[in-house]
Design a protein around this motif. Structure first.
Motif, mmCIF file in Angstrom:
data_model
loop_
_atom_site.group_PDB
_atom_site.id
_atom_site.type_symbol
_atom_site.label_atom_id
_atom_site.label_comp_id
_atom_site.label_asym_id
_atom_site.label_seq_id
_atom_site.Cartn_x
_atom_site.Cartn_y
_atom_site.Cartn_z
ATOM 1 N N LYS A 1 -21.617 -55.858 58.190
ATOM 2 C CA LYS A 1 -20.956 -55.494 59.439
ATOM 3 C C LYS A 1 -20.173 -56.687 59.967
ATOM 4 O O LYS A 1 -20.732 -57.767 60.178
ATOM 5 C CB LYS A 1 -21.986 -55.049 60.482
ATOM 6 C CG LYS A 1 -21.371 -54.629 61.805
ATOM 7 C CD LYS A 1 -22.439 -54.152 62.783
ATOM 8 C CE LYS A 1 -21.827 -53.717 64.102
ATOM 9 N NZ LYS A 1 -22.885 -53.237 65.058
ATOM 10 N N ALA B 1 -17.814 -57.914 63.159
ATOM 11 C CA ALA B 1 -17.576 -57.534 64.556
ATOM 12 C C ALA B 1 -16.705 -58.580 65.233
ATOM 13 O O ALA B 1 -17.132 -59.731 65.412
ATOM 14 C CB ALA B 1 -18.899 -57.380 65.310
ATOM 15 N N SER C 1 -12.954 -55.735 62.840
ATOM 16 C CA SER C 1 -14.286 -55.136 62.836
ATOM 17 C C SER C 1 -14.306 -53.953 61.871
ATOM 18 O O SER C 1 -13.453 -53.078 61.956
ATOM 19 C CB SER C 1 -14.683 -54.637 64.236
ATOM 20 O OG SER C 1 -14.678 -55.676 65.190
ATOM 21 N N PHE C 2 -15.255 -53.962 60.943
ATOM 22 C CA PHE C 2 -15.514 -52.787 60.114
ATOM 23 C C PHE C 2 -16.873 -52.968 59.450
ATOM 24 O O PHE C 2 -17.468 -54.055 59.484
ATOM 25 C CB PHE C 2 -14.412 -52.548 59.070
ATOM 26 C CG PHE C 2 -14.265 -53.601 58.003
ATOM 27 C CD1 PHE C 2 -15.032 -53.555 56.841
ATOM 28 C CD2 PHE C 2 -13.338 -54.626 58.132
ATOM 29 C CE1 PHE C 2 -14.895 -54.504 55.851
ATOM 30 C CE2 PHE C 2 -13.185 -55.585 57.144
ATOM 31 C CZ PHE C 2 -13.973 -55.526 55.997
ATOM 32 N N GLU C 3 -17.364 -51.899 58.851
ATOM 33 C CA GLU C 3 -18.662 -51.931 58.198
ATOM 34 C C GLU C 3 -18.535 -51.484 56.746
ATOM 35 O O GLU C 3 -17.655 -50.694 56.409
ATOM 36 C CB GLU C 3 -19.659 -51.024 58.925
ATOM 37 C CG GLU C 3 -19.932 -51.448 60.355
ATOM 38 C CD GLU C 3 -20.977 -50.578 61.038
ATOM 39 O OE1 GLU C 3 -21.616 -49.748 60.335
ATOM 40 O OE2 GLU C 3 -21.167 -50.722 62.259
ATOM 41 N N GLY D 1 -20.950 -49.675 54.123
ATOM 42 C CA GLY D 1 -22.215 -48.981 53.990
ATOM 43 C C GLY D 1 -22.894 -49.287 52.671
ATOM 44 O O GLY D 1 -22.247 -49.478 51.646
ATOM 45 N N THR E 1 -16.270 -50.066 48.806
ATOM 46 C CA THR E 1 -15.292 -50.109 49.892
ATOM 47 C C THR E 1 -14.101 -50.958 49.466
ATOM 48 O O THR E 1 -14.277 -52.083 48.989
ATOM 49 C CB THR E 1 -15.920 -50.690 51.172
ATOM 50 O OG1 THR E 1 -17.007 -49.851 51.581
ATOM 51 C CG2 THR E 1 -14.903 -50.768 52.303
ATOM 52 N N GLU F 1 -22.824 -59.707 59.871
ATOM 53 C CA GLU F 1 -24.209 -59.349 59.590
ATOM 54 C C GLU F 1 -24.307 -58.779 58.179
ATOM 55 O O GLU F 1 -23.526 -57.898 57.805
ATOM 56 C CB GLU F 1 -24.720 -58.316 60.593
ATOM 57 C CG GLU F 1 -24.827 -58.852 62.017
ATOM 58 C CD GLU F 1 -25.383 -57.821 62.978
ATOM 59 O OE1 GLU F 1 -25.841 -56.751 62.506
ATOM 60 O OE2 GLU F 1 -25.360 -58.074 64.193
ATOM 61 N N ASP G 1 -27.737 -62.206 60.697
ATOM 62 C CA ASP G 1 -26.490 -62.849 61.089
ATOM 63 C C ASP G 1 -26.210 -63.995 60.115
ATOM 64 O O ASP G 1 -26.978 -64.966 60.051
ATOM 65 C CB ASP G 1 -26.602 -63.386 62.516
ATOM 66 C CG ASP G 1 -25.309 -64.006 63.024
ATOM 67 O OD1 ASP G 1 -24.306 -63.976 62.287
ATOM 68 O OD2 ASP G 1 -25.309 -64.517 64.159
#
Length: 261
Positions: A3, A5, A21-23, A25, A30, A59, A64
């Motif tokens: 993650k 942010a 910001s992106f995640e 999964g 990705t 993260e 972190d």
């Protein structure tokens, strides 16, 4: 699994990454795409620990890791490959794989005197594992070849193999298709898909849109250091903002630049 942010990176007066910001999964492949200078490699370098972000959070697997050095992110199971592979050219392909696993007994010289059996047993285990990786990648016949003698495509496969030797949770792939013959590129794509089926998560920077559209769900698009769009292949392919950023606009498309995918 990953993650980002509000990620920011400044180099003097230049802002290379601006509030991204992106995640990613767990279990996904990705894609991270965009024109040259979009900030993709800077994102990779911050995630992998090559340098710290100016601001924002990173993260990984709930921890972190912003500002952590590369050796610590590696120990967490977050591994990256490079756009220009960096094998130990004078070592064999097999040796290049065997040096990767962390905390080997033989790294401490006294173990080679006082724990010889344990060191030899570990080396046999690592050799067996390296042979399995070579077999998976189709490089078995090249195991005793000096890594510096490999072709570009074979070196890419070795780079992927070195990542696998660390038992990664996630691999950051930087341009796995760069300069690769289309036939071998298909093999690399098949290997990535097979590893993903085994549970390894991937974040991939790639300019080859055919490869991206084939493998990646979702796709994250950056331009000018910022997040432009995140979505599926069809959404990204048809979005005019992506065409404008990645191909230089509709005018160039009409002049023969082509379409995404």
């Amino acid at each position: 699994m990953l993650k980002l942010a509000g990620l920011v990176k400044d180099f003097g007066g230049l802002r290379a990454v601006d509030g991204v910001s992106f995640e990613v999964g767990a279990g996904t492949i990705t894609g991270l795409i965009g024109p040259n200078g979009a900030g993709k490699t800077t994102i990779f370098n911050m995630v992998a620990g090559s340098f710290a972000p100016t601001a924002g959070r990173i993260e990984f697997d709930g921890a972190d890791i912003a500002g952590e050095p590369a050796h610590r992110t590696f120990h967490r199971g977050l591994v990256r490959t490079f756009q220009i592979p960096r094998p130990f050219a004078r070592m064999t392909v097999l040796e290049n794989l065997m040096v990767v696993p962390r905390a080997q007994l033989g790294e401490h010289f006294w173990n080679n005197w006082w724990r010889r059996r344990a060191v030899r047993a570990e080396e046999r285990r690592l050799r067996d594992k390296a042979i399995e990786v070579l077999d998976f990648l189709g490089l078995t016949k090249l195991g005793e070849e000096a890594a510096g003698n490999l072709s570009g495509g074979q070196t890419r496969l070795l780079e992927l193999g070195r990542a696998l030797m660390s038992d990664p949770k996630m691999i950051l792939l930087d341009e796995p298709g760069a300069g690769i013959h289309p036939t071998l590129l298909g093999e690399i794509a098949d290997h990535i898909a097979a590893l993903n089926d085994r549970g390894i998560t991937f974040l991939v920077i790639e300019h080859n849109m055919e490869l991206v559209m084939r493998l990646c769900r979702p796709i994250v698009v950056m331009a000018g250091g910022r997040l432009l769009l995140e979505g599926g292949a069809e959404e990204v392919r048809s979005d005019p903002r992506v065409l404008d950023a990645f191909l230089g606009g509709a005018e160039e498309e009409e002049e023969g630049v082509g379409t995404l995918g």
